[in-house]
Design a protein around this motif. Structure first.
Motif, PDB file in Angstrom:
ATOM      1  N   SER A  17     -32.151 -51.980 -50.700  1.00  0.00           N
ATOM      2  CA  SER A  17     -33.406 -52.348 -50.559  1.00  0.00           C
ATOM      3  C   SER A  17     -34.998 -51.868 -50.516  1.00  0.00           C
ATOM      4  O   SER A  17     -34.709 -50.452 -50.735  1.00  0.00           O
ATOM      5  CB  SER A  17     -33.316 -53.263 -49.170  1.00  0.00           C
ATOM      6  N   GLU A  18     -35.732 -52.183 -50.794  1.00  0.00           N
ATOM      7  CA  GLU A  18     -37.002 -51.388 -50.264  1.00  0.00           C
ATOM      8  C   GLU A  18     -37.237 -49.958 -49.612  1.00  0.00           C
ATOM      9  O   GLU A  18     -38.102 -49.456 -48.933  1.00  0.00           O
ATOM     10  CB  GLU A  18     -38.693 -52.103 -50.434  1.00  0.00           C
ATOM     11  N   LYS A  19     -36.637 -50.531 -48.326  1.00  0.00           N
ATOM     12  CA  LYS A  19     -36.208 -49.446 -47.448  1.00  0.00           C
ATOM     13  C   LYS A  19     -34.574 -48.593 -47.307  1.00  0.00           C
ATOM     14  O   LYS A  19     -34.532 -47.888 -45.999  1.00  0.00           O
ATOM     15  CB  LYS A  19     -35.939 -49.994 -46.037  1.00  0.00           C
ATOM     16  N   GLY A  20     -34.232 -48.374 -48.490  1.00  0.00           N
ATOM     17  CA  GLY A  20     -33.731 -47.735 -48.678  1.00  0.00           C
ATOM     18  C   GLY A  20     -31.922 -47.747 -48.229  1.00  0.00           C
ATOM     19  O   GLY A  20     -30.935 -47.286 -48.044  1.00  0.00           O
ATOM     20  N   THR A  21     -31.837 -49.077 -47.498  1.00  0.00           N
ATOM     21  CA  THR A  21     -30.693 -49.611 -46.868  1.00  0.00           C
ATOM     22  C   THR A  21     -29.736 -49.978 -47.719  1.00  0.00           C
ATOM     23  O   THR A  21     -30.346 -50.893 -48.796  1.00  0.00           O
ATOM     24  CB  THR A  21     -30.680 -50.520 -45.338  1.00  0.00           C
ATOM     25  N   GLY A  44     -27.136 -60.335 -45.302  1.00  0.00           N
ATOM     26  CA  GLY A  44     -27.499 -59.103 -45.060  1.00  0.00           C
ATOM     27  C   GLY A  44     -27.003 -58.114 -44.049  1.00  0.00           C
ATOM     28  O   GLY A  44     -27.143 -58.111 -43.032  1.00  0.00           O
ATOM     29  N   LEU A  45     -25.548 -58.130 -44.675  1.00  0.00           N
ATOM     30  CA  LEU A  45     -24.337 -57.131 -44.324  1.00  0.00           C
ATOM     31  C   LEU A  45     -25.148 -55.457 -44.596  1.00  0.00           C
ATOM     32  O   LEU A  45     -25.397 -55.586 -45.556  1.00  0.00           O
ATOM     33  CB  LEU A  45     -23.051 -57.400 -44.565  1.00  0.00           C
ATOM     34  N   THR A  46     -24.598 -54.662 -43.569  1.00  0.00           N
ATOM     35  CA  THR A  46     -25.374 -53.397 -43.548  1.00  0.00           C
ATOM     36  C   THR A  46     -24.088 -52.398 -43.318  1.00  0.00           C
ATOM     37  O   THR A  46     -24.218 -51.355 -43.658  1.00  0.00           O
ATOM     38  CB  THR A  46     -26.280 -52.918 -42.954  1.00  0.00           C
ATOM     39  N   GLY A  86     -27.194 -56.961 -54.337  1.00  0.00           N
ATOM     40  CA  GLY A  86     -28.366 -57.808 -54.906  1.00  0.00           C
ATOM     41  C   GLY A  86     -29.931 -57.026 -55.954  1.00  0.00           C
ATOM     42  O   GLY A  86     -28.714 -56.675 -56.501  1.00  0.00           O
ATOM     43  N   LEU A  87     -31.020 -56.872 -55.618  1.00  0.00           N
ATOM     44  CA  LEU A  87     -31.938 -56.155 -56.112  1.00  0.00           C
ATOM     45  C   LEU A  87     -32.322 -55.080 -56.096  1.00  0.00           C
ATOM     46  O   LEU A  87     -32.447 -55.076 -54.828  1.00  0.00           O
ATOM     47  CB  LEU A  87     -33.175 -57.236 -57.103  1.00  0.00           C
ATOM     48  N   MET A  88     -32.593 -53.929 -56.246  1.00  0.00           N
ATOM     49  CA  MET A  88     -32.388 -52.422 -56.681  1.00  0.00           C
ATOM     50  C   MET A  88     -34.533 -52.741 -56.014  1.00  0.00           C
ATOM     51  O   MET A  88     -35.256 -53.541 -57.079  1.00  0.00           O
ATOM     52  CB  MET A  88     -32.885 -51.574 -57.251  1.00  0.00           C
ATOM     53  N   SER A 100     -37.039 -56.834 -47.874  1.00  0.00           N
ATOM     54  CA  SER A 100     -35.419 -56.479 -47.068  1.00  0.00           C
ATOM     55  C   SER A 100     -35.611 -58.298 -46.394  1.00  0.00           C
ATOM     56  O   SER A 100     -36.637 -59.021 -46.089  1.00  0.00           O
ATOM     57  CB  SER A 100     -36.365 -55.754 -45.971  1.00  0.00           C
ATOM     58  N   GLY A 101     -34.554 -58.566 -46.354  1.00  0.00           N
ATOM     59  CA  GLY A 101     -34.459 -60.111 -46.068  1.00  0.00           C
ATOM     60  C   GLY A 101     -34.654 -60.943 -47.442  1.00  0.00           C
ATOM     61  O   GLY A 101     -34.163 -62.336 -47.234  1.00  0.00           O
TER      62      GLY A 101
END
Length: 327
Positions: free
Chosen positions: A73-77, A97-99, A216-218, A222-223
Protein backbone atom coordinates in the motif's frame (compact mmCIF):
# COMPACT_ATOMS: atom_id res chain seq x y z
CA UNK A 1 -20.47 -39.82 -10.45
CA UNK A 2 -19.40 -36.77 -12.42
CA UNK A 3 -16.07 -35.64 -13.84
CA UNK A 4 -13.69 -33.41 -11.92
CA UNK A 5 -12.02 -30.36 -13.42
CA UNK A 6 -9.84 -27.53 -12.17
CA UNK A 7 -8.59 -24.16 -13.33
CA UNK A 8 -6.27 -21.72 -11.57
CA UNK A 9 -4.81 -18.32 -12.38
CA UNK A 10 -1.99 -16.04 -11.29
CA UNK A 11 -3.33 -12.83 -12.75
CA UNK A 12 -4.37 -11.28 -16.08
CA UNK A 13 -2.51 -8.50 -17.84
CA UNK A 14 1.06 -9.66 -18.47
CA UNK A 15 3.66 -7.26 -19.84
CA UNK A 16 5.07 -8.55 -23.17
CA UNK A 17 8.58 -7.71 -21.91
CA UNK A 18 8.37 -10.11 -18.98
CA UNK A 19 11.72 -12.01 -19.02
CA UNK A 20 11.57 -15.64 -20.14
CA UNK A 21 13.04 -16.80 -16.82
CA UNK A 22 10.16 -15.14 -14.93
CA UNK A 23 7.67 -16.70 -17.33
CA UNK A 24 9.18 -20.14 -16.74
CA UNK A 25 9.10 -19.68 -12.94
CA UNK A 26 5.40 -18.82 -13.18
CA UNK A 27 4.64 -21.87 -15.32
CA UNK A 28 6.50 -24.15 -12.91
CA UNK A 29 4.48 -22.83 -9.95
CA UNK A 30 1.19 -23.21 -11.84
CA UNK A 31 2.13 -26.76 -12.86
CA UNK A 32 3.05 -27.67 -9.28
CA UNK A 33 -0.29 -26.38 -8.02
CA UNK A 34 -2.19 -28.22 -10.76
CA UNK A 35 -0.50 -31.50 -9.87
CA UNK A 36 -1.27 -30.91 -6.20
CA UNK A 37 -4.94 -30.42 -7.04
CA UNK A 38 -5.11 -33.40 -9.40
CA UNK A 39 -3.70 -35.66 -6.69
CA UNK A 40 -6.24 -34.34 -4.16
CA UNK A 41 -9.18 -34.78 -6.56
CA UNK A 42 -8.12 -38.32 -7.41
CA UNK A 43 -8.13 -38.98 -3.66
CA UNK A 44 -11.77 -37.82 -3.51
CA UNK A 45 -11.14 -34.52 -1.72
CA UNK A 46 -14.04 -32.08 -2.00
CA UNK A 47 -13.99 -29.07 -4.29
CA UNK A 48 -13.94 -26.63 -1.36
CA UNK A 49 -10.92 -28.40 0.15
CA UNK A 50 -9.04 -28.33 -3.15
CA UNK A 51 -9.55 -24.63 -3.91
CA UNK A 52 -8.30 -23.78 -0.40
CA UNK A 53 -5.32 -26.11 -0.82
CA UNK A 54 -4.28 -24.57 -4.13
CA UNK A 55 -4.72 -20.94 -3.09
CA UNK A 56 -2.78 -21.57 0.13
CA UNK A 57 0.11 -22.83 -2.01
CA UNK A 58 -0.07 -19.72 -4.21
CA UNK A 59 -0.21 -17.45 -1.15
CA UNK A 60 2.84 -19.09 0.41
CA UNK A 61 5.00 -18.72 -2.71
CA UNK A 62 6.10 -15.07 -3.20
CA UNK A 63 5.94 -15.23 -7.01
CA UNK A 64 2.39 -13.90 -7.41
CA UNK A 65 0.55 -11.07 -5.67
CA UNK A 66 -1.10 -12.77 -2.68
CA UNK A 67 0.03 -13.68 0.82
CA UNK A 68 3.82 -13.50 0.87
CA UNK A 69 4.87 -11.17 -1.95
CA UNK A 70 1.71 -9.06 -1.81
CA UNK A 71 1.73 -5.61 -3.37
CA UNK A 72 2.39 -2.78 -0.92
CA UNK A 73 0.00 0.00 0.00
CA UNK A 74 0.99 3.67 -0.07
CA UNK A 75 2.10 3.21 3.55
CA UNK A 76 4.48 0.39 2.64
CA UNK A 77 2.38 -2.28 4.34
CA UNK A 78 0.34 -5.20 3.03
CA UNK A 79 -3.46 -5.20 3.17
CA UNK A 80 -4.45 -8.64 1.91
CA UNK A 81 -7.91 -9.90 0.97
CA UNK A 82 -9.45 -13.21 -0.03
CA UNK A 83 -12.73 -15.05 -0.45
CA UNK A 84 -13.94 -18.61 -0.81
CA UNK A 85 -17.34 -19.92 -1.91
CA UNK A 86 -18.94 -23.36 -1.68
CA UNK A 87 -21.31 -23.75 -4.62
CA UNK A 88 -23.92 -26.34 -3.48
CA UNK A 89 -25.34 -24.11 -0.75
CA UNK A 90 -23.79 -20.82 -1.95
CA UNK A 91 -22.00 -20.37 1.35
CA UNK A 92 -19.05 -18.00 1.36
CA UNK A 93 -16.47 -16.29 3.55
CA UNK A 94 -14.40 -13.20 2.81
CA UNK A 95 -11.72 -11.10 4.51
CA UNK A 96 -10.00 -7.77 3.79
CA UNK A 97 -7.31 -5.58 5.29
CA UNK A 98 -5.20 -8.44 6.68
CA UNK A 99 -1.66 -7.61 7.75
CA UNK A 100 -0.51 -10.66 9.72
CA UNK A 101 -2.45 -13.72 8.48
CA UNK A 102 -0.16 -16.10 6.58
CA UNK A 103 -2.98 -17.62 4.51
CA UNK A 104 -5.93 -15.24 4.00
CA UNK A 105 -7.94 -17.84 2.07
CA UNK A 106 -8.03 -20.13 5.11
CA UNK A 107 -9.25 -17.31 7.33
CA UNK A 108 -11.98 -16.63 4.76
CA UNK A 109 -13.06 -20.27 5.06
CA UNK A 110 -13.13 -19.98 8.85
CA UNK A 111 -15.34 -16.90 8.53
CA UNK A 112 -17.69 -19.04 6.42
CA UNK A 113 -17.67 -22.03 8.75
CA UNK A 114 -16.95 -20.70 12.25
CA UNK A 115 -18.56 -17.26 12.41
CA UNK A 116 -22.16 -16.00 12.13
CA UNK A 117 -21.04 -13.68 9.32
CA UNK A 118 -19.80 -13.85 5.76
CA UNK A 119 -17.26 -11.01 5.61
CA UNK A 120 -14.80 -9.62 8.18
CA UNK A 121 -12.25 -6.86 7.60
CA UNK A 122 -9.26 -5.07 9.13
CA UNK A 123 -9.00 -5.16 12.96
CA UNK A 124 -12.10 -7.34 13.31
CA UNK A 125 -10.71 -9.92 10.89
CA UNK A 126 -7.33 -9.87 12.64
CA UNK A 127 -8.99 -10.40 16.02
CA UNK A 128 -11.02 -13.32 14.62
CA UNK A 129 -7.79 -14.80 13.23
CA UNK A 130 -6.19 -14.72 16.69
CA UNK A 131 -9.30 -16.31 18.22
CA UNK A 132 -9.19 -19.12 15.65
CA UNK A 133 -5.49 -19.76 16.19
CA UNK A 134 -4.45 -19.38 12.54
CA UNK A 135 -0.78 -18.92 11.71
CA UNK A 136 0.28 -15.28 12.00
CA UNK A 137 3.44 -13.62 10.70
CA UNK A 138 5.14 -10.29 11.20
CA UNK A 139 4.40 -7.81 8.41
CA UNK A 140 8.00 -8.12 7.19
CA UNK A 141 7.36 -11.75 6.19
CA UNK A 142 5.05 -10.60 3.39
CA UNK A 143 7.33 -7.83 2.05
CA UNK A 144 9.87 -8.57 -0.70
CA UNK A 145 12.68 -6.30 -1.83
CA UNK A 146 11.19 -6.30 -5.35
CA UNK A 147 8.02 -4.79 -3.94
CA UNK A 148 9.90 -2.19 -1.90
CA UNK A 149 11.63 -1.05 -5.09
CA UNK A 150 8.41 -0.97 -7.08
CA UNK A 151 6.63 1.05 -4.40
CA UNK A 152 9.44 3.61 -4.52
CA UNK A 153 9.03 3.87 -8.30
CA UNK A 154 5.27 4.12 -7.98
CA UNK A 155 5.55 7.00 -5.52
CA UNK A 156 8.04 8.82 -7.74
CA UNK A 157 5.68 8.46 -10.70
CA UNK A 158 2.57 9.22 -8.61
CA UNK A 159 1.10 6.10 -10.17
CA UNK A 160 -0.38 2.71 -9.38
CA UNK A 161 2.03 -0.04 -10.45
CA UNK A 162 0.70 -3.53 -11.04
CA UNK A 163 3.49 -5.94 -11.89
CA UNK A 164 6.18 -6.10 -9.23
CA UNK A 165 8.08 -8.74 -11.22
CA UNK A 166 8.98 -6.46 -14.13
CA UNK A 167 12.70 -5.60 -13.69
CA UNK A 168 13.05 -2.00 -12.53
CA UNK A 169 15.68 -1.33 -15.19
CA UNK A 170 13.12 -2.08 -17.91
CA UNK A 171 10.34 0.15 -16.69
CA UNK A 172 11.03 2.79 -19.30
CA UNK A 173 9.99 0.47 -22.11
CA UNK A 174 7.06 -0.91 -20.15
CA UNK A 175 5.68 2.42 -18.99
CA UNK A 176 2.61 3.93 -20.56
CA UNK A 177 3.53 6.38 -23.25
CA UNK A 178 3.04 10.00 -22.32
CA UNK A 179 0.86 10.69 -25.35
CA UNK A 180 -1.58 7.89 -24.59
CA UNK A 181 -1.30 6.81 -20.94
CA UNK A 182 -3.30 3.94 -19.53
CA UNK A 183 -5.58 5.22 -16.81
CA UNK A 184 -7.54 3.72 -13.95
CA UNK A 185 -10.02 5.94 -12.15
CA UNK A 186 -8.11 8.97 -13.41
CA UNK A 187 -4.67 7.79 -12.28
CA UNK A 188 -1.86 6.72 -14.65
CA UNK A 189 -0.94 3.06 -14.71
CA UNK A 190 2.72 2.47 -15.50
CA UNK A 191 2.64 -1.29 -15.84
CA UNK A 192 -0.63 -3.15 -16.36
CA UNK A 193 -0.25 -6.61 -14.86
CA UNK A 194 -2.34 -7.39 -11.79
CA UNK A 195 -1.50 -10.74 -10.28
CA UNK A 196 -4.35 -11.86 -8.11
CA UNK A 197 -4.48 -15.66 -7.67
CA UNK A 198 -7.54 -17.86 -7.87
CA UNK A 199 -8.78 -21.42 -8.26
CA UNK A 200 -12.05 -23.04 -9.35
CA UNK A 201 -12.88 -26.74 -9.00
CA UNK A 202 -15.68 -29.19 -9.64
CA UNK A 203 -15.24 -32.55 -7.92
CA UNK A 204 -16.53 -36.03 -8.77
CA UNK A 205 -19.78 -35.31 -6.92
CA UNK A 206 -20.44 -32.31 -9.19
CA UNK A 207 -19.80 -29.82 -6.38
CA UNK A 208 -18.33 -26.50 -7.52
CA UNK A 209 -16.15 -24.16 -5.44
CA UNK A 210 -14.08 -21.02 -6.01
CA UNK A 211 -11.42 -19.08 -4.11
CA UNK A 212 -9.53 -15.85 -4.86
CA UNK A 213 -6.73 -14.06 -2.98
CA UNK A 214 -4.76 -10.87 -3.57
CA UNK A 215 -2.55 -8.16 -2.15
CA UNK A 216 -4.28 -5.60 -4.37
CA UNK A 217 -2.50 -2.80 -6.20
CA UNK A 218 0.99 -1.43 -5.67
CA UNK A 219 0.75 2.03 -4.03
CA UNK A 220 -2.98 1.62 -3.43
CA UNK A 221 -4.67 3.88 -0.91
CA UNK A 222 -4.86 2.37 2.56
CA UNK A 223 -8.31 0.85 3.01
CA UNK A 224 -8.90 0.14 -0.69
CA UNK A 225 -10.90 -3.04 -1.28
CA UNK A 226 -10.93 -4.65 -4.70
CA UNK A 227 -13.08 -7.26 -6.40
CA UNK A 228 -11.38 -10.38 -5.01
CA UNK A 229 -13.32 -10.63 -1.71
CA UNK A 230 -16.60 -9.41 -3.20
CA UNK A 231 -18.93 -12.30 -3.95
CA UNK A 232 -20.44 -11.99 -7.43
CA UNK A 233 -17.64 -9.76 -8.68
CA UNK A 234 -14.28 -11.46 -8.15
CA UNK A 235 -15.54 -14.81 -6.89
CA UNK A 236 -18.71 -16.85 -7.32
CA UNK A 237 -19.84 -20.47 -7.08
CA UNK A 238 -23.24 -22.13 -7.30
CA UNK A 239 -24.63 -25.52 -8.30
CA UNK A 240 -24.01 -24.68 -11.96
CA UNK A 241 -20.45 -23.36 -12.03
CA UNK A 242 -17.57 -21.67 -10.21
CA UNK A 243 -15.70 -18.52 -11.31
CA UNK A 244 -12.62 -16.56 -10.18
CA UNK A 245 -11.66 -13.22 -11.74
CA UNK A 246 -8.49 -11.16 -12.02
CA UNK A 247 -7.57 -7.81 -13.52
CA UNK A 248 -8.74 -4.26 -12.98
CA UNK A 249 -10.72 -4.61 -9.78
CA UNK A 250 -12.81 -1.49 -10.19
CA UNK A 251 -13.99 -2.64 -13.64
CA UNK A 252 -14.73 -6.16 -12.38
CA UNK A 253 -16.78 -4.71 -9.53
CA UNK A 254 -18.84 -2.58 -11.91
CA UNK A 255 -19.49 -5.55 -14.18
CA UNK A 256 -20.19 -8.17 -11.48
CA UNK A 257 -18.25 -10.52 -13.74
CA UNK A 258 -18.23 -13.73 -11.72
CA UNK A 259 -21.98 -13.81 -11.06
CA UNK A 260 -22.78 -12.84 -14.64
CA UNK A 261 -21.11 -15.98 -15.98
CA UNK A 262 -23.55 -18.06 -13.93
CA UNK A 263 -26.45 -15.76 -14.80
CA UNK A 264 -26.09 -16.00 -18.58
CA UNK A 265 -25.73 -19.78 -18.31
CA UNK A 266 -28.88 -19.97 -16.21
CA UNK A 267 -31.05 -17.38 -17.96
CA UNK A 268 -29.68 -17.33 -21.53
CA UNK A 269 -28.84 -21.03 -21.73
CA UNK A 270 -25.23 -20.42 -22.79
CA UNK A 271 -22.55 -23.05 -22.40
CA UNK A 272 -19.60 -22.42 -20.07
CA UNK A 273 -17.11 -21.10 -22.64
CA UNK A 274 -19.86 -19.11 -24.39
CA UNK A 275 -20.77 -17.52 -21.07
CA UNK A 276 -17.15 -16.62 -20.33
CA UNK A 277 -16.72 -15.08 -23.79
CA UNK A 278 -19.95 -13.10 -23.46
CA UNK A 279 -19.03 -11.65 -20.08
CA UNK A 280 -15.51 -10.64 -21.12
CA UNK A 281 -16.86 -8.95 -24.27
CA UNK A 282 -20.07 -7.37 -22.98
CA UNK A 283 -19.65 -6.68 -19.26
CA UNK A 284 -16.33 -4.81 -19.10
CA UNK A 285 -17.18 -1.16 -19.72
CA UNK A 286 -14.94 1.90 -20.14
CA UNK A 287 -12.08 -0.19 -21.48
CA UNK A 288 -11.83 -2.35 -18.38
CA UNK A 289 -9.23 -5.13 -18.48
CA UNK A 290 -9.78 -8.52 -16.87
CA UNK A 291 -9.61 -12.26 -17.14
CA UNK A 292 -11.43 -15.15 -15.49
CA UNK A 293 -11.40 -18.90 -15.07
CA UNK A 294 -14.46 -21.13 -14.69
CA UNK A 295 -15.61 -24.74 -14.33
CA UNK A 296 -19.09 -26.22 -14.71
CA UNK A 297 -20.83 -29.00 -12.80
CA UNK A 298 -20.45 -31.13 -15.93
CA UNK A 299 -16.66 -31.18 -15.61
CA UNK A 300 -16.04 -28.49 -18.23
CA UNK A 301 -13.28 -25.90 -17.88
CA UNK A 302 -13.04 -22.47 -19.54
CA UNK A 303 -11.16 -19.19 -19.36
CA UNK A 304 -11.09 -15.83 -21.09
CA UNK A 305 -9.25 -12.49 -20.94
CA UNK A 306 -8.96 -9.22 -22.88
CA UNK A 307 -5.43 -8.43 -21.69
CA UNK A 308 -2.05 -9.30 -23.24
CA UNK A 309 -2.03 -12.54 -21.31
CA UNK A 310 -3.15 -14.39 -18.21
CA UNK A 311 -1.13 -16.74 -16.02
CA UNK A 312 -3.30 -19.86 -15.98
CA UNK A 313 -3.48 -23.61 -15.74
CA UNK A 314 -6.32 -26.08 -16.13
CA UNK A 315 -6.91 -29.82 -16.09
CA UNK A 316 -9.79 -32.26 -16.39
CA UNK A 317 -10.42 -35.90 -15.55
CA UNK A 318 -10.30 -36.89 -19.24
CA UNK A 319 -6.56 -36.14 -19.28
CA UNK A 320 -6.66 -32.58 -20.62
CA UNK A 321 -4.02 -30.33 -19.06
CA UNK A 322 -2.75 -26.89 -20.06
CA UNK A 323 -0.45 -24.28 -18.54
CA UNK A 324 -0.05 -20.98 -20.36
CA UNK A 325 0.39 -17.23 -20.27
CA UNK A 326 -0.36 -15.85 -23.72
CA UNK A 327 -3.34 -16.20 -26.06
Amino acid sequence: MGRWAIALHGGAGVDPNLPLQRQEEAKQLLTRCLNLAISALRSNHSAIDVVELVVRELETDPLFNSGRGSALSEKGTVEMEASIMDGPKRRYGAVSGLTTVKNPVSLARLVMEKSPHSYLAFSGAEEFARQQGVELMENEYFITQDNVGMLKLAKEANAILFDYRIPTTGLECCAAEADNPLMMNGLPINVYAPETVGCVVVDKEGRCAAATSTGGLMNKMSGRIGDSPIIGSGTYACKLCAVSCTGEGEAILRGTLARDVAAVMEYKGLGLQEAVNFVIKERLDDGGKAGLIAVSNKGEVAYGFNTNGMFRGCAAEDGFMEVGIWE
